[in-house]
Design a protein around this motif. Structure first.
Motif, short mmCIF file in Angstrom:
data_model
loop_
_atom_site.label_atom_id
_atom_site.label_comp_id
_atom_site.label_asym_id
_atom_site.label_seq_id
_atom_site.Cartn_x
_atom_site.Cartn_y
_atom_site.Cartn_z
N ALA A 142 7.94 -11.14 -21.83
CA ALA A 142 7.62 -9.98 -21.45
C ALA A 142 7.97 -9.47 -19.99
O ALA A 142 7.83 -10.40 -19.16
N TYR A 143 8.19 -8.25 -19.64
CA TYR A 143 8.54 -7.96 -18.17
C TYR A 143 7.39 -7.92 -17.51
O TYR A 143 6.11 -7.32 -17.73
N ARG A 144 7.11 -8.46 -16.42
CA ARG A 144 6.01 -8.85 -15.52
C ARG A 144 6.34 -8.04 -14.21
O ARG A 144 5.26 -8.32 -13.28
N GLY A 145 7.10 -7.22 -13.92
CA GLY A 145 7.37 -6.59 -12.60
C GLY A 145 8.36 -7.36 -12.21
O GLY A 145 8.82 -8.52 -12.26
N ASP A 146 9.11 -6.59 -11.13
CA ASP A 146 10.28 -7.33 -10.60
C ASP A 146 10.24 -8.46 -9.62
O ASP A 146 11.11 -9.05 -9.33
N ALA A 147 8.71 -8.62 -9.33
CA ALA A 147 8.57 -9.77 -8.49
C ALA A 147 8.75 -10.98 -9.46
O ALA A 147 8.95 -12.27 -9.00
N VAL A 148 8.86 -10.87 -10.75
CA VAL A 148 8.80 -11.97 -11.56
C VAL A 148 10.19 -12.00 -12.50
O VAL A 148 10.95 -13.07 -12.46
N ASN A 149 10.63 -10.85 -12.98
CA ASN A 149 11.57 -11.07 -13.76
C ASN A 149 12.34 -9.42 -14.17
O ASN A 149 11.64 -8.70 -13.29
N GLY A 150 13.51 -9.24 -14.77
CA GLY A 150 13.98 -8.03 -14.82
C GLY A 150 13.57 -7.18 -16.08
O GLY A 150 13.04 -7.74 -17.11
N GLN A 151 13.93 -6.06 -16.03
CA GLN A 151 13.44 -5.18 -17.16
C GLN A 151 14.36 -5.35 -18.29
O GLN A 151 14.06 -5.09 -19.62
N ARG A 156 0.26 -8.00 -18.23
CA ARG A 156 0.58 -7.65 -19.55
C ARG A 156 -0.27 -7.97 -20.41
O ARG A 156 -1.13 -8.91 -20.51
N SER A 157 -0.35 -7.19 -21.61
CA SER A 157 -1.14 -7.44 -22.76
C SER A 157 -0.66 -8.58 -23.75
O SER A 157 -1.55 -8.97 -24.45
N ALA A 158 0.46 -9.00 -23.73
CA ALA A 158 1.13 -9.83 -24.44
C ALA A 158 2.03 -10.73 -23.65
O ALA A 158 2.72 -10.17 -22.68
N ALA A 159 2.15 -11.84 -23.86
CA ALA A 159 3.18 -12.84 -22.98
C ALA A 159 4.58 -12.54 -23.17
O ALA A 159 5.39 -13.05 -22.43
N ALA A 165 -5.04 -11.88 4.01
CA ALA A 165 -3.65 -11.98 2.99
C ALA A 165 -2.92 -10.92 3.73
O ALA A 165 -3.29 -9.44 3.76
N THR A 166 -1.63 -11.19 4.27
CA THR A 166 -0.77 -10.30 5.14
C THR A 166 0.20 -9.54 4.30
O THR A 166 1.04 -9.11 4.93
N SER A 167 0.22 -9.62 3.03
CA SER A 167 1.17 -8.79 2.13
C SER A 167 0.84 -7.44 2.08
O SER A 167 1.55 -6.74 1.42
N GLY A 168 -0.49 -7.11 2.31
CA GLY A 168 -0.98 -5.61 2.62
C GLY A 168 -2.27 -5.37 3.16
O GLY A 168 -2.98 -6.43 3.26
N HIS A 169 -2.68 -4.12 3.30
CA HIS A 169 -3.91 -3.90 3.88
C HIS A 169 -4.91 -4.17 2.92
O HIS A 169 -6.33 -4.80 3.25
N LEU A 170 -5.09 -3.36 1.88
CA LEU A 170 -5.97 -3.81 0.82
C LEU A 170 -5.23 -4.00 -0.42
O LEU A 170 -4.39 -3.66 -1.07
N LEU A 171 -5.91 -5.23 -1.22
CA LEU A 171 -5.63 -5.95 -2.41
C LEU A 171 -6.73 -5.40 -3.42
O LEU A 171 -7.77 -5.50 -3.01
N TRP A 172 -6.21 -5.40 -4.59
CA TRP A 172 -7.21 -5.22 -5.71
C TRP A 172 -7.18 -6.21 -6.81
O TRP A 172 -5.99 -6.87 -6.91
N ILE A 173 -8.06 -6.59 -7.67
CA ILE A 173 -8.11 -7.46 -8.75
C ILE A 173 -8.12 -6.44 -9.74
O ILE A 173 -8.91 -5.20 -10.06
N GLY A 174 -7.24 -6.68 -11.01
CA GLY A 174 -7.27 -6.10 -12.08
C GLY A 174 -8.35 -6.17 -12.97
O GLY A 174 -8.97 -7.31 -13.14
N GLU A 175 -8.20 -5.18 -14.04
CA GLU A 175 -9.48 -5.62 -15.15
C GLU A 175 -8.87 -6.78 -15.89
O GLU A 175 -9.97 -7.30 -16.59
N ARG A 176 -7.72 -7.26 -15.92
CA ARG A 176 -7.46 -8.57 -16.74
C ARG A 176 -7.76 -9.82 -15.98
O ARG A 176 -7.81 -10.94 -16.63
#
Length: 459
Positions: A138-147, A124-127, A259-270
């Motif tokens: 901020a909502y950081r995805g369902d792995a972290v918190n709720g909408q 997220r662009s802001a905390a 990393a066995t959470s997925g076949h391909l992982l990526w690093i984001g722009e941030r």
């Protein structure tokens, strides 16, 4: 019997990132809860195994060599409370249909990768978020918190990561069943394209193209060792390092951590800081990895990332996902491609035409214009082919569902339509019709530049 995997309790891949700058990590309020969640994940079964990751790396090596094309797409952010089998299968079917069009367009095998079974965390662009004088995390995805905009929902909860693992396992189970069914056959994909073309406002243009694709047999260029129909790999942004490191497992044969959470992982722009925690973690795992690169990246920064993430220059190890925006792609991308080529580095070049083209509609909805997405993709192909490099793929936020989140395309979605079926948890996605419309429109543009009289450098 040699075990398939060992647990990574003290492996460097699980530990070396700690203490380094780690951007976009939640402020977990309950250290004991985090420790318990990580312990549960560490003892959990892997979602994927090294052999599958190595197979994808071999597929992506072909992309890097110009011998294959990558189609990657799916949800912006998956939801724990809205997991729907029909929606997942519609998205998988849309990806297969896109692969069929792009395979025909490029006359190459297609590597198909879904943003599924792990795309639950968002930078997220802001905390924090401010509404009517109330400030909450901020909502950081369902792995972290709720909408929901309440203090209870927005408080980060580490036990959500355990639910993510469970939901991802269920998603993988469904998709693997799909991949082994008749629904995943090339003939089924072609029939889906026929239905799309028959119902499209552009039927007069798209129906003949569909029949050309059908005559080519759907998937094209499938050489020795390729079994693209039914092959669907899983990917997500490897954002939450507590989650990723807890699911790291060591290949008992090679000693390489994955990393066995997925076949391909990526690093984001941030999070692509070369001396940061994400790059350190990614540098230690054996999976194929990717990096999102926006218009601010310099050639020196890009080479440092390549040196950290692919020091042995292994084809298929590293994919660079350019997300420049339609206005900047033709200006910024050439110098990066030229710099990497001049250094003789082997990477795959892929275009994410979504994230650089986000705007806000009068209604307040985040959206993207179909024409901007198409323009960035066109610019990406122009730059790569003009420099004699391989335009290796597309990375799209999409769904097979009939949502109204992006503007334009053959569906003719306008700003007043956005609230009708805007269901994304975070960023706007192309719907199934718009996704295929994009592929057909790009196919038309590629056919046009291959016409007689067009300079060879642009073909």
């Amino acid at each position: 019997m040699t075990p398939l995997l060992d647990l990574p309790s003290t492996h460097a891949a699980s530990l070396s990132w700690r203490g380094l700058p780690a951007a976009q990590q939640p402020e977990w309020p309950d250290p004991a809860g985090l420790e318990a969640a990580v312990a549960t994940l560490t003892a959990s079964l892997p979602l994927v195994v090294p052999r599958e990751c190595d197979l994808l790396k071999a597929r992506l090596a072909a992309v890097a060599r110009g011998e294959a094309f990558l189609v990657q797409g799916g949800d912006c952010a998956e939801s724990l409370d809205a997991t729907d089998a029909g929606s997942l299968l519609r998205t998988a079917g849309t990806l297969q249909q896109l692969a069929t069009v792009f395979g025909y367009m490029m006359s190459l095998p297609v590597v198909t990768v879904a943003r599924m079974a792990g795309q639950y965390a968002k930078p997220r662009s802001a905390a924090t978020e401010l509404r009517d004088g109330v400030e909450l995390p901020a909502y950081r995805g369902d792995a972290v918190n709720g909408q929901a905009f309440t203090a209870a929902a927005r408080t980060p909860d580490p036990h959500r990561m355990v639910r993510v693992h469970q939901h991802s396992a269920a998603t993988l189970n469904l998709i693997r069943a799909y991949c082994g069914s008749a629904q995943a056959s090339p003939a089924h994909a072609v029939e889906g394209l026929r239905r799309f073309a028959d119902a499209a406002p552009e039927r007069a243009r798209y129906a003949p193209l569909t029949e050309d694709i059908a005559r080519a047999g759907g998937f094209t260029g499938t050489g020795d060792g390729w079994h693209t129909p039914g092959e669907l790999f899983m990917s997500h942004e490897g954002l939450l390092l507590d989650y990723e490191s807890a699911l790291t497992r060591v290949d008992a044969v090679t000693g390489t951590p994955y990393a066995t959470s997925g076949h391909l992982l990526w690093i984001g722009e941030r999070t692509r800081r070369a001396d940061g925690a994400h790059v350190e973690f990614f540098s230690r795992i054996g999976n194929p990895v990717a990096v999102k690169t926006g218009p601010s990246v310099t050639g020196d920064e890009l080479l440092r990332l390549i040196d950290r993430l692919s020091p042995d220059d292994e084809p298929g190890r590293l994919t660079l996902v350019a997300r420049m925006g339609a206005r900047r792609v033709r200006e910024v991308l050439p110098r990066l491609v030229e710099r990497v080529a001049a250094e003789g580095r082997t990477v795959g070049w892929v275009c994410d035409p979504m994230h650089g083209n986000t705007v806000t509609a009068p209604s307040g909805h985040k959206t993207r214009r179909f024409d901007d997405i198409l323009d960035e993709l066109s610019g990406f192909f122009e730059v790569l082919t003009g420099l004699g490099a391989h335009p290796g793929g597309v990375h799209l936020e999409l769904t097979g569902d009939d949502v109204t989140e992006c503007l334009g395309g053959g569906a003719g979605i306008t700003p007043p339509d956005l609230p009708l079926r805007y269901r994304s948890a975070c960023d706007p996605r192309l719907n199934g019709h718009q996704s295929l419309d994009l592929a057909y429109r790009l196919l038309e543009l590629r056919e046009a530049v291959r016409a007689p009289g067009v300079p060879e450098a642009l073909r």
